[in-house]
Each structure stands twice: as structure tokens, then as C-alpha cells.
Write a protein that holds these residues in place. Sequence first.
Motif, short mmCIF file in Angstrom:
data_model
loop_
_atom_site.label_atom_id
_atom_site.label_comp_id
_atom_site.label_asym_id
_atom_site.label_seq_id
_atom_site.Cartn_x
_atom_site.Cartn_y
_atom_site.Cartn_z
N ARG A 166 0.82 -1.22 0.00
CA ARG A 166 0.00 0.00 0.00
C ARG A 166 0.85 1.27 0.00
O ARG A 166 0.37 2.34 -0.33
N MET A 167 2.11 1.12 0.39
CA MET A 167 3.02 2.26 0.38
C MET A 167 3.32 2.75 -1.04
O MET A 167 3.84 3.84 -1.23
N MET A 168 2.96 1.96 -2.03
CA MET A 168 3.24 2.33 -3.42
C MET A 168 2.50 3.60 -3.83
O MET A 168 2.84 4.21 -4.86
N CYS A 169 1.52 4.02 -3.06
CA CYS A 169 0.82 5.28 -3.37
C CYS A 169 1.76 6.47 -3.24
O CYS A 169 1.45 7.56 -3.74
N LEU A 170 2.93 6.27 -2.63
CA LEU A 170 3.89 7.36 -2.45
C LEU A 170 4.88 7.46 -3.61
O LEU A 170 5.78 8.30 -3.57
N GLN A 171 4.73 6.64 -4.62
CA GLN A 171 5.67 6.68 -5.76
C GLN A 171 5.81 8.09 -6.33
O GLN A 171 6.92 8.60 -6.45
N PRO A 172 4.70 8.78 -6.69
CA PRO A 172 4.86 10.13 -7.25
C PRO A 172 5.41 11.13 -6.25
O PRO A 172 6.10 12.08 -6.64
N VAL A 173 5.13 10.90 -4.96
CA VAL A 173 5.66 11.80 -3.93
C VAL A 173 7.18 11.70 -3.89
O VAL A 173 7.89 12.71 -3.78
N LEU A 174 7.71 10.48 -3.99
CA LEU A 174 9.15 10.26 -3.94
C LEU A 174 9.85 10.77 -5.21
O LEU A 174 11.08 10.87 -5.24
N GLU A 175 9.08 11.07 -6.24
CA GLU A 175 9.65 11.66 -7.45
C GLU A 175 9.65 13.18 -7.37
O GLU A 175 10.22 13.84 -8.25
N GLY A 176 8.99 13.74 -6.35
CA GLY A 176 8.95 15.19 -6.18
C GLY A 176 8.03 15.90 -7.15
O GLY A 176 8.13 17.13 -7.32
N LYS A 177 7.13 15.16 -7.78
CA LYS A 177 6.27 15.75 -8.81
C LYS A 177 4.88 16.13 -8.29
O LYS A 177 4.07 16.66 -9.05
#
Length: 462
Positions: A240-251
Motif C-alpha cells: 500500500r506504500m506504493m501510493c507514495l511513488q509520485p511523492v518520492l519523485e517530487g512531482k
Amino acid sequence: MNSNIDDRKNNFLASLKTLFGTPNGVADAVYSREQCMAALDRAWQDYPHDPRYSVLPAWLMQSKSRRAGRGKYYIPEMVVLDNIQISMPSDTVEEDNSESFSETLTSSETCGTISNMNSNTYNLAMPSSDVSLVPTKNDTFVPWGHYDDIATILASKQFAPVYITGMSGNGKTTMVEQICASAARECIRVNITAETDEDDLIGGFRLVNGETKFVFGGVVQAMQRGSILLLDEIDLGTERMMCLQPVLEGKGIYIKKIGMFIKPAVGFNVVATANTKGKGESDRFVGTRCMNEAFLDRFSYWFEQDYADRTIEARIIIRKMKAFGKEDKEFAQYLTKWAETIRMGFKEGGLDDIITTRRLEEVCKAFAIFGDKEKAIKLTLTRFDASTKEAFYNLYTKIDPTILPVPEGMPEAPVKAPSAEQQKIAELKAQLEKLSNAYPHMAEVIPSIPSDDTNTQYAVNA
């Protein structure tokens, strides 16, 4: 009616934006009374002789949630997120017609709305800007290890997610919090568990004062405020942590539930702490998981943090002792040498458990409470199994000469120093044994000294 009120508010906000620009984040959306008056005057010029722009609006002046200090007002609507504006929630008040020459606000207008792509309306419960999220400075903290490197990354205001891994109790989380405290940076800590999901991280609908409102999660709040997002124990999280993918890209991130796109403010960054590198469950850290490689690869920099060396750890322990009100520098040196010896044995595979810096701090606290070194150590060793507890304690007695080992066969007996009489008996016994060994043929005439008393026998053996 409603459109007139919305137009007046939008015109006021547009004048404020024209004069002072758009803030970087929600935390920066604070304006002085003078700035608001200037915006009001600008609106009056654009709409001359309109009595609605003769005084500051009641939605700004009479709402307690708008107060950001003396003569300062919180206006988060000024943060433009892809041309979607955020409004304050439900504690606004009705307009006073005698003062502002306008119609009374309806309940739907006071709670604020957001329009999504389908023109649906949602209530947003915005966090208060009055609460400081800067961690409290800890006077006992000693900077060491990767402190300078991580502080430099966070001070750069460049988005570069950091992953810190290491054994438990060595100060990973404390280091990040104290970096933020020293730099006066806001830090939002989110503790990850197996149950953490998108609703917890990004936000979800909650019942607030009888109304259903969408409440932003810690991740979105950190993005809006330009804060440091601390994801603690990240290796306990699931897919469920995969929802943070765009957050970790800084976008930024698109919130599907309200059709809203959130862009990170300047200074936002992510720091994750964990006991493992996300490669799967370990024997010592049950519950840690094998994490998605694409997710892990989005962290820019990785730091491995071991325990502090003896010199640094002794400084930490001495400062803790001072804070607890009972300082003993010699005791601190013995404790750190003891912990270091155990850690070396653990690394070599000779021991199954370890003494953490956190456990040493607990020894200091127990020492301040009871004033007894031996009791302080035994109390803090109780978390281990019986054999480990005994082995760790026996090791300490070999390091600290002020604590005598327990006599064999008397595990709970208090150790007493031999009296002067017992010492004389021991010396005499030694001389007699020496004579007996030197002159075997005289053994029958050399008297023996009986030792029926346990303490006397212990003194003789000593």
C-alpha cells in the motif's frame, strides 16, 4: 446571492495575489492587516463605489481559525493548486450587514468547497497554521555519524529523498528530528505499520463536528507546508506504500477522491528510517517486509548508521545522566565499554542479543531513580531471557571493579567485603599452606583453621 458573495471574496483574493504574489505553501499564507487593507483598496479601485469593498470582510476578521497572530491572518485560499482554490472550514461567521453591506453567508459557503473535474463539492478540514511542527530541541543530543551530510541535504532545499538504515536504538529518528530542530524546520513524523494505507498517508473522509470532511494526511500536509516528511520504520509497510511513488519523485500527487492535484512547496523532502534495507523479514526485526525495488530506487541517498563509538556514546550517556540529575562519569565509561564489548561479540556471532544506546539511557534513568548501579543494570536487563541476562551482568562485573561478582552458589546473596578479622585469618591460612607445601613431613604438626562460616570461607577463598 451566492455568486455575488463568491465574486467579492475572489476579487479580494485576486487583489491580494496581484499585490503580494502566491505563497509557496499553506504555512506561508499569512498576511498582515496592512496587506489586507492594501488588497481591499485595490479591489475598491477596480470596483469603485461598491460598498462591499469599504471594509474588510467578516469571513476574514471574525473567524478565530484565521488568526495567525496579532494583526495577522491566515488565508490558505491563496495557495493555488492547479487553479483550484482551498477554503477554510466551518468556523466562519455570518456577515454583519451593518458593517459589510452584504448578504448573510449560507452554511454551505461557510464550510468552504472545492470543485473537482466533475463539479462535485467536498468539504476540506484544513490544518491550523498556528501549531508549530518544529521539533523541540534536545539539549542532550550529540551530533555524530551522518548528521552533517543529512543536515546539508535538507538545508539545500533540493528534493532528494533519504533512506537511513541501522540497528534499533542507535538514534536514527532522533538525529533527523534534531536536524530539523536546529534548522527550525517543520518535521511531520508518520509511523508506518502493516496497517498503514493510502487513506492514512494521503488523506480521507472523516466526521468533523457532525460534517463529513476530507482531511489531508501527514504526507499532503508536509508537501503543502514545505516540511520534512519523516517516514519512520518504513520497512514495516506493505504494498500500500506504493501510493507514495509520485511523492518520492517530487512531482506532486493527484488525490483521486477529490480530483485534486497537490504540488510540493519549496523545501519539502522525505526521510525514511528503517532497521533493514527492505529486503525481507529478519530474525531480529519481525514484521519487516520485502519492499518493491522500484519504490526503494526512488530514494536518492542511503545511509547506514551503526552505534556511536565509545567516545561519542560516553558523551551521550553523561549528558543523559545530567538531565536525569545524577552524573557519574566513571559509571558512564564502564557502561559504554560494556556495551561495546557486547556489540563486538554480537557481530562475531558469539552473542544473540545486544545492548543499544537506548538501553544505556534507561540504565542512567534507573540509576537516577534508585541511586544503585547494580540495581539499575539488573532492572534494564530484565527484558532479556535468563541466560542472556546473567551473561550480560557477569560481563559487567568484570569491567566495573566497583561491583563485585556474586559468590558461586549464592546468586541472590549480597556481597559483603571481608572484615579485618577475616582478612587476618585468610593471611594466616595462606602462610600455613605455604609452610605445609614447603615442609611436607611437618604437615601433621601444622594446625588447620576450620572455616564453617560462609562469609569466612568466602574471605579465605578470596
